[in-house]
Each structure stands twice: as structure tokens, then as C-alpha cells.
Design a protein around this motif. Sequence first.
Motif, PDB file in Angstrom:
ATOM      1  N   ALA A  21      35.618  45.520  51.656  1.00 26.22           N
ATOM      2  CA  ALA A  21      34.191  45.250  51.584  1.00 26.22           C
ATOM      3  C   ALA A  21      33.663  45.186  50.171  1.00 26.22           C
ATOM      4  N   PHE A  22      34.543  45.285  49.188  1.00 25.01           N
ATOM      5  CA  PHE A  22      34.103  45.268  47.792  1.00 25.01           C
ATOM      6  C   PHE A  22      34.848  44.189  47.035  1.00 25.01           C
ATOM      7  N   ALA A  23      34.291  43.779  45.830  1.00 26.95           N
ATOM      8  CA  ALA A  23      34.990  42.756  45.045  1.00 26.95           C
ATOM      9  C   ALA A  23      34.514  42.705  43.624  1.00 26.95           C
ATOM     10  N   GLN A  24      35.328  42.234  42.752  1.00 31.26           N
ATOM     11  CA  GLN A  24      34.935  41.824  41.430  1.00 31.26           C
ATOM     12  C   GLN A  24      35.912  42.106  40.333  1.00 31.26           C
ATOM     13  N   PHE A  25      37.032  41.504  40.351  1.00 33.39           N
ATOM     14  CA  PHE A  25      37.938  41.574  39.209  1.00 33.39           C
ATOM     15  C   PHE A  25      38.709  40.282  39.108  1.00 33.39           C
ATOM     16  N   PRO A  26      39.179  39.926  37.907  1.00 32.68           N
ATOM     17  CA  PRO A  26      39.858  38.655  37.729  1.00 32.68           C
ATOM     18  C   PRO A  26      41.164  38.607  38.498  1.00 32.68           C
ATOM     19  N   ALA A  27      41.507  37.431  38.927  1.00 36.46           N
ATOM     20  CA  ALA A  27      42.793  37.266  39.588  1.00 36.46           C
ATOM     21  C   ALA A  27      43.891  37.696  38.651  1.00 36.46           C
ATOM     22  N   ALA A  28      44.834  38.456  39.187  1.00 39.17           N
ATOM     23  CA  ALA A  28      45.921  38.956  38.348  1.00 39.17           C
ATOM     24  C   ALA A  28      46.656  37.802  37.719  1.00 39.17           C
ATOM     25  N   GLY A  29      46.973  37.964  36.452  1.00 39.17           N
ATOM     26  CA  GLY A  29      47.661  36.917  35.719  1.00 39.17           C
ATOM     27  C   GLY A  29      46.717  35.917  35.109  1.00 39.17           C
ATOM     28  N   SER A  30      45.428  35.981  35.496  1.00 40.36           N
ATOM     29  CA  SER A  30      44.456  35.057  34.925  1.00 40.36           C
ATOM     30  C   SER A  30      44.130  35.460  33.508  1.00 40.36           C
ATOM     31  N   SER A  31      43.836  34.483  32.674  1.00 43.32           N
ATOM     32  CA  SER A  31      43.495  34.774  31.285  1.00 43.32           C
ATOM     33  C   SER A  31      41.999  34.856  31.080  1.00 43.32           C
ATOM     34  N   GLN A  32      41.207  34.708  32.157  1.00 45.11           N
ATOM     35  CA  GLN A  32      39.777  34.855  32.017  1.00 45.11           C
ATOM     36  C   GLN A  32      39.180  35.513  33.250  1.00 45.11           C
ATOM     37  N   PRO A  33      38.040  36.260  33.086  1.00 53.51           N
ATOM     38  CA  PRO A  33      37.435  36.908  34.223  1.00 53.51           C
ATOM     39  C   PRO A  33      36.795  35.903  35.158  1.00 53.51           C
ATOM     40  N   GLY A 147      25.486  42.279  34.511  1.00 56.26           N
ATOM     41  CA  GLY A 147      26.824  42.369  35.092  1.00 56.26           C
ATOM     42  C   GLY A 147      27.742  43.182  34.201  1.00 56.26           C
ATOM     43  N   GLN A 148      28.910  43.526  34.733  1.00 53.68           N
ATOM     44  CA  GLN A 148      29.873  44.349  34.034  1.00 53.68           C
ATOM     45  C   GLN A 148      31.138  43.563  33.750  1.00 53.68           C
ATOM     46  N   ALA A 149      31.701  43.774  32.587  1.00 52.19           N
ATOM     47  CA  ALA A 149      32.985  43.168  32.277  1.00 52.19           C
ATOM     48  C   ALA A 149      34.061  43.812  33.133  1.00 52.19           C
ATOM     49  N   ALA A 150      35.103  43.062  33.403  1.00 47.94           N
ATOM     50  CA  ALA A 150      36.201  43.596  34.195  1.00 47.94           C
ATOM     51  C   ALA A 150      36.802  44.797  33.478  1.00 47.94           C
ATOM     52  N   LEU A 151      36.995  45.881  34.223  1.00 50.99           N
ATOM     53  CA  LEU A 151      37.580  47.064  33.631  1.00 50.99           C
ATOM     54  C   LEU A 151      39.038  46.821  33.266  1.00 50.99           C
ATOM     55  N   ILE A 152      39.747  46.072  34.118  1.00 47.50           N
ATOM     56  CA  ILE A 152      41.164  45.796  33.912  1.00 47.50           C
ATOM     57  C   ILE A 152      41.394  44.296  33.884  1.00 47.50           C
ATOM     58  N   GLU A 153      42.105  43.810  32.894  1.00 47.47           N
ATOM     59  CA  GLU A 153      42.551  42.431  32.853  1.00 47.47           C
ATOM     60  C   GLU A 153      44.067  42.421  32.810  1.00 47.47           C
ATOM     61  N   GLU A 154      44.666  41.511  33.524  1.00 49.50           N
ATOM     62  CA  GLU A 154      46.115  41.463  33.602  1.00 49.50           C
ATOM     63  C   GLU A 154      46.617  40.118  33.095  1.00 49.50           C
ATOM     64  N   LYS A 155      47.564  40.179  32.174  1.00 50.01           N
ATOM     65  CA  LYS A 155      48.180  38.973  31.634  1.00 50.01           C
ATOM     66  C   LYS A 155      49.673  39.012  31.927  1.00 50.01           C
ATOM     67  N   VAL A 156      50.363  37.950  31.550  1.00 54.70           N
ATOM     68  CA  VAL A 156      51.752  37.812  31.980  1.00 54.70           C
ATOM     69  C   VAL A 156      52.635  38.932  31.455  1.00 54.70           C
TER      70      VAL A 156
END
Length: 852
Positions: A21-33, A147-156
Motif C-alpha cells: 500500500a506504499f510507494a516511492q523509490f527509484p527502480a533498482a538499477g536506475s540511474s535517476q529517481p 517531496g523527498q529525495a529517495a533515501l536509497i539509490e541503487e546502481k549497477v
Amino acid sequence: MKMLRFLLVVSILACSLLSPAFAQFPAAGSSQPKALPGTAGDQSPKGSARITGSIVDSASSKPIEFVSIALYDKSNNKAIDGTVADDKGKFALTKLAAGDYKILVSFIGYANKTVDNIKLGKGQDVDLGTISLGSNTKTLNEVTVTGQAALIEEKVDRLVYNAEKDITAKGGDATDILRKVPLLTVDLDGNVSLRGSQNIRVLINNKPSTIIANSVADALKQIPADQIKSVEVITSPSAKYDAEGSGGIINIITKKNSLQGLNLNIDAGVGNRGSMLALNGGYRKGKAGFTIGGFGRGMYNTVTKSTLEQTSTVENVTTTTRQTGDGSSHGLFGNYNLGFDYDISKNQSLTAGVKYGVRNFSNQQDLATRLMKTGSTDVLSARNVAADNLSGTVDVNVDYLHTFKPQQEWSVSTLYSRNDLTNDFDADIFDDKNLKARQRNLNKSINQEFTFQSDYQTPIKKNQMLEFGGKGIFREVKSKYSFLIAEPTGDYRPETDQPAGDLTYHQNIAAAYSSYTYTTKKRYTFKGGLRYEHTFIDAATNEGVVGVGNYGVLVPSVNASKTFKGTTVKLGYNRRIQRPGLQQLNPNFNSANPQNITVGNPELRPELTNNYELGLSKNIKKTYVNATFFGRFTNNAITQVRQPSDTLAGAIVTTYENIGKQHAYGANIFANIAATSKINFGMFANAFYTKLTGQTVGQDGISQEIDNTGVNISGGLFSQATFGNGWGAQAFGFMQGQQIQLQGKQGGFGFYTVGVKKEFANKKASLGLAAENFLSKRFKMHTELTSLQFNQVNDIYLYNRGFRLTFTYKIGKMTMDAPRRKAKSVNNDDVKSEGGGQQQGGGGQGGGNAPR
């Protein structure tokens, strides 16, 4: 295999139990939020079409970072999705339904631009190419971003933790931030582990420093927490990075700005265990910019109590030691910098800087010892120890960058770094409350290095990147130590049982690498590389040449990722080398606590590690979940070895040997839930099974193989919220289970903190209050070590309840300038760093400065 199956089941259950029921983070491996919380992007119709492009400055043709991209449905002119360009100006809008669209491109300091008449068919990929933005000279009085920046970003090859919104950080240091980063563990001494391994490299803004080489734990105390922008955890380093650091690389990114004008920020904090004051300013006009900053922190009221009981057997004589210790410590830490950057032309830039770090740390310990030897009367003694750990570090860098076209660039980087370190102790020895003798150990070290590095990267077509470069590092470490004794009064004289000595260690490294990245239209990404390093060693002590020898190593690395249906899968393999640090090499006989002695081994060889990992991550509406499974296999491991002293009754001597094998299999699980655009909370857990194998000396003097196995578990919870009228709150809790060692296990510990903050005067000022471990008076760490010759039980009580009040004020009027590509800097991410380790029974001291 049973352990792996168990961890897999745990991760699946964790994913299934999390509410969708919740959402809001970049797709894993994405280079942008993805779209910011609260935008229409959360309700955009889903499909398989895609829009991509890149943003550049119309005057300089340089990429513009972090540009906002909004997608509008032309049928109703409503925004339905959005994203932000990455650090190379690229963006991608994915999972779009067929239809007619337009996009709005906007960034502070530039005129908005609309790209109209975008028609998408089912599954179609539309590349908008290069979009140029022109400068807008109008000065904005105020800009509000919701809005809030993504707490976690994931790259390759890495995980990025954005630390800017940590409101409890004011008045703290980098240790307080790293405790909250997934995959990392920070013990109560400040020693950092990545997936259970302390064999890591820590960089600051992609740069090494000799301050890190000596002790990660001490260095982190010099970095103010509120100046940290993000922390990158590189679990699978590419060939571009130095081959050192078998556990991985941690890169601490500090806050920067690209503003025109003059600014000055004042940060202050006061608490019951520490106070701080920081001044940071900058001036930029036209092509040139200057920065200056200073940070100072004082620590006090740091109290510890300890108990130690150990039994050792030498030549069939058993000695039991019982010891209690009462200690306190205080210190002053400072960090000062002066920076300069200049745009030589529209595609060339020059950056230079000078940094100075200072650490004055003192520890006072009162030890009471009872020795009980078979067939002898008990011996009582007392020892008051005052240890000083002092250092001054200078880093000077000059870097040049030439950009030929977007993503095609050549850089030359240089760095000179020097650390002058003093590790001394004075001990007063009592017998029946009367001063019997005095002892002194003097240990001074100098660690200096010069690095020259050149890198080149160029895109191949639109989906490939080639990188290659070379590097030379020239290091010299000198450490001198001496032991002195004296009567209750009078002058000191050399101690004949422990003669003075010195270590001279030259380490030169020549390296070359090549790396290739390939991305397909179906969102497959492959990154592979090869690096070769040859190390030249010339080392000697006062007793003669040390037979270490030269060696070369070939280091491959492969990373791959694929995103499908909102899930990203990552595979990684790399080989790493771990060179010994000087605290492990330094032959200084550290006897601040004569019952627990440490001495280095200058003939240590490097260890080699193979790392494998499989990562899974997914966005489930407002929930982001990441699970990583890994295996780490180390041969020729540098291992702590403890055994009874042949000359000091009841004493245990700790040294280092290349005798071990370390195998670890485990998983890291992280989940974050954005309950609303202003409230998020999450959890993380780390668990791994480890097997350690080594050798020790038995009672008959013959080496015997020993091993130890066990499970290491840690985890934490966090929550953050922002409210109206400038109010915010945050809470964090962490628990570390026992840690398996070759000859026993080290006890766990807990840590928690809460904080509130209020902003005033249009965010120019803020006032905050933070509290940590406030529900308990003290925390106990229980450690048990065993072998064929000794048993040791050590309890340390830490009194770390803390409160602090912080204040921030910003002076100056700034206008936004176009982001510019800065010259790249040297990145020496090698050498086994020294955390300092848990001091058994207190009274320990550092052993010098690590060769970089």
C-alpha cells in the motif's frame, strides 16, 4: 547450503509481508529517481513504452545534472509522470502507455523548455536526443521544492545512501551517519565493517587520505555529520578502482554547491559528551571560485569501565589474571580546508585544494591487577596509564579535466598527502599504593605519499562506454619507537628488556586498467574490466631487511543487471587484494596494558579475496525492497593471533599472521516505506555464516590448526517525518549481535537515537535537539576468547548516554550557477585500514600510521 536456504526463505517472507500500500523509490538499477511523492506520476497509466534523452547547457554543451523532467498527457494537459536527469544529464521515463505526450524541462537558472508532439506506440522507444537549455539570468527570491529525495539509490555496482535529511546528525560526526547505512556495521569504537569484513577502503569525495590510512575509526571523528551529502557503498568495485579492499569501498560525499556570490554557514552544537563549531564559506564570481572551511569538535565525559579475567598456561605453570579498569577520554578534532577551481575554457577546468586535519586524543586508565600463579602467593599491582594519540594530516591536490564532448573526457590528477602521528603512553606503577616505578613508550610515525593518475573515457555509440587509465603511487612510512623506565623520581633511561627500534617501509605501486560498459534497449547492463597492479616493496627494521618481496596481481571484475516488471536483478564478481596496514606491520611492542600486549609483524604478505553477489530489488507501490546474497572467500588471510607471553606472567600477546582462511555466506535485506510524502520508515538486517581457519601454537610449541564457525546477525529500524512550520523528527535504532573471531567471539551492542528540529527565518536558521541511548545508564560488551593455552573473558561497560543542542545559521545571498563538471581527483582506495580494534581490558594505544 542449509544456511543459504534459510536466508532465502527469510528474504522471501520479508518481501511478502511488506504491505503493497506504499510507494516511492527509484527502480533498482536506475540511474535517476522516479516521480516525486505526491505528483501525478503515482497514478500514471502503465505500459511498455519509453522516452529517453539528455540535457546539456546551450552555451558550453556540458551535461546538466539533476534537471527536472515532467511528462504531460496532451488530452487533458495534466502531469502524469516525472523524473530527474542523472549526473550525466541523461533521463528515462519508462513503463508508459501509448498516447500523445509533451514534456516540460526545468532547472533553476535556466529557461523552461517544452518538447511537444511526442507520439508513443505500444512498446515503442522514443529517443529525444540532446535537449539544450539556455541560461535564465532572472534571480529567484525563493524556490520551494515539494517531496523527498529517495533515501536509497541503487546502481549497477553500488548502493547510495542520501544522508542530507538526517536531522540528528548536527553536532555528530561521520560515525553517526555510517551506523545508519545499509550493509554497514559500526561498533562502539567506530570501527566500520561491510558485510562483516573490516577489510574495506574509505574515501572522502573519491579521494584517499593518510588520515584514513592510520585508523578509520579516528578519521571518522574528524568529519562533521551535517557536512555529509551521501555515502556510497561499492560492494563490487570495477577495474577503475584500486585493487585494495577485499570487503568493498565506502565513499563519503560531502556537500558542495555551484552558487555565485558570497556565503557563510555557521554550525554550532553543545552536549553533555561533546561540543562542536563549524564555519564554511564560499565565494564565486565568473569562472573562478574559492571555498574555505573549518570544523572543530571537542569530546569529553567519555567514561568506560572494564573487567578482565584470563587464564594462561606456559611450561605447565598456570597463571590466572583478574583485572579491573576505570577509564576516561577526551579529545579535540579539527578539519580545515581551502579550495580553488577555475574554468580555463568552456571544456577545460582546473581544481586545487589544501586540507589539514588534526586529532588530539587522550585516554586515561586506572588498572588494578591480581596475578594468581600455581604454587605462588598472589601478586597485586596497580597501573595508571595516560595515552596520547596525536596527528596532523596535510592533503594537497591539483586536478585537470578536459571534456571533448558529453561523456568523453580526459583527466590528470595529482595528490600529495602526509600524516605526522604520535602514539605515546606514560604509566605509573604502584605496589601496595606506593609508587614503585614509571614507564614510557614513545612511538612517532611519518606517512607520506605522492600519486599521479590519468584517466580517459569515451562513449561508443549511444549505449557503450570505454574507460582506461594508469596510476602511480609512491609511499614512504617511517616509524620509530623506544621504551624508557624510571624510578619514582629522577630521569628516564632506556629499558634493556625492550630495546628501541624503527621501521622504514617504501611501497610503490604501478597500475593500469580498462573497463567496458554495455547497455541494451531491453535494460540489460553489463560492466566488465581488468586491472593489473605491481607492488614494489623495500622495507627494513633496525635488525635488517624485511623479506616481503615484490608482487603483482591481476584483478578482474564483472557486474551485470537487468530490470523487468519493476524488479532488478544484479550479479557481480570481483577479485580483491588486501595489503597490510602499518598497525599490523609496526613492530612496536605496545604494552600500555601489560596483560594485553599488541605487536605488529613487518613480514606480512597481502591477502586475496574472491567476492560473489546476487542482488534482487523491487518497488511495490510505496515500498522499496532490496535483498542481496553474497559469498566471500579469502585465502592467506591476515588474522589476529593471540598466545601467552613467554616472559610476562599472565600476559596475552596479540600479533598478525598470514595463516587464515575466511569464508562467509550471507544476505543483506533492506526495506523502506514512504507512508506519505513527508513520512517514511524502514528496516534493514544483515546475516552471514562465517568459517575461519588458522593456526596457533600449542602447549608443546608445535603449530596446530584451529577453526571457528558461527552466524553474525545485525539489524535496525528507522523513521523520519517532516511537519508544517519547519518542524521535523527522526528516530533510529540498531542492534549488533556477537561477532565470530578465530579464537572466540566478541559481544554485541545496541545503539538508538531520536531528534527533533525547527527551522526559522525562511530556513536560514535552525535549532535541533538530539538524544542517544538515553534510556539506559550504560551498555555492556561481553567478549570471550579461547585457545589451547589460554581463556579470556572481557567485559567493557560504556557510558554513552548523550544529549546535544544544535544551531545553524546561514549568511549571504547566492544565485544559482550552471552545474559544471569538476576536474577528477585522485582515488587511492587501497591498503588494509586500521579500525583500532576492541581494546581488551582498556589501556591500549594505536600502533602508528598505515602505509598507503
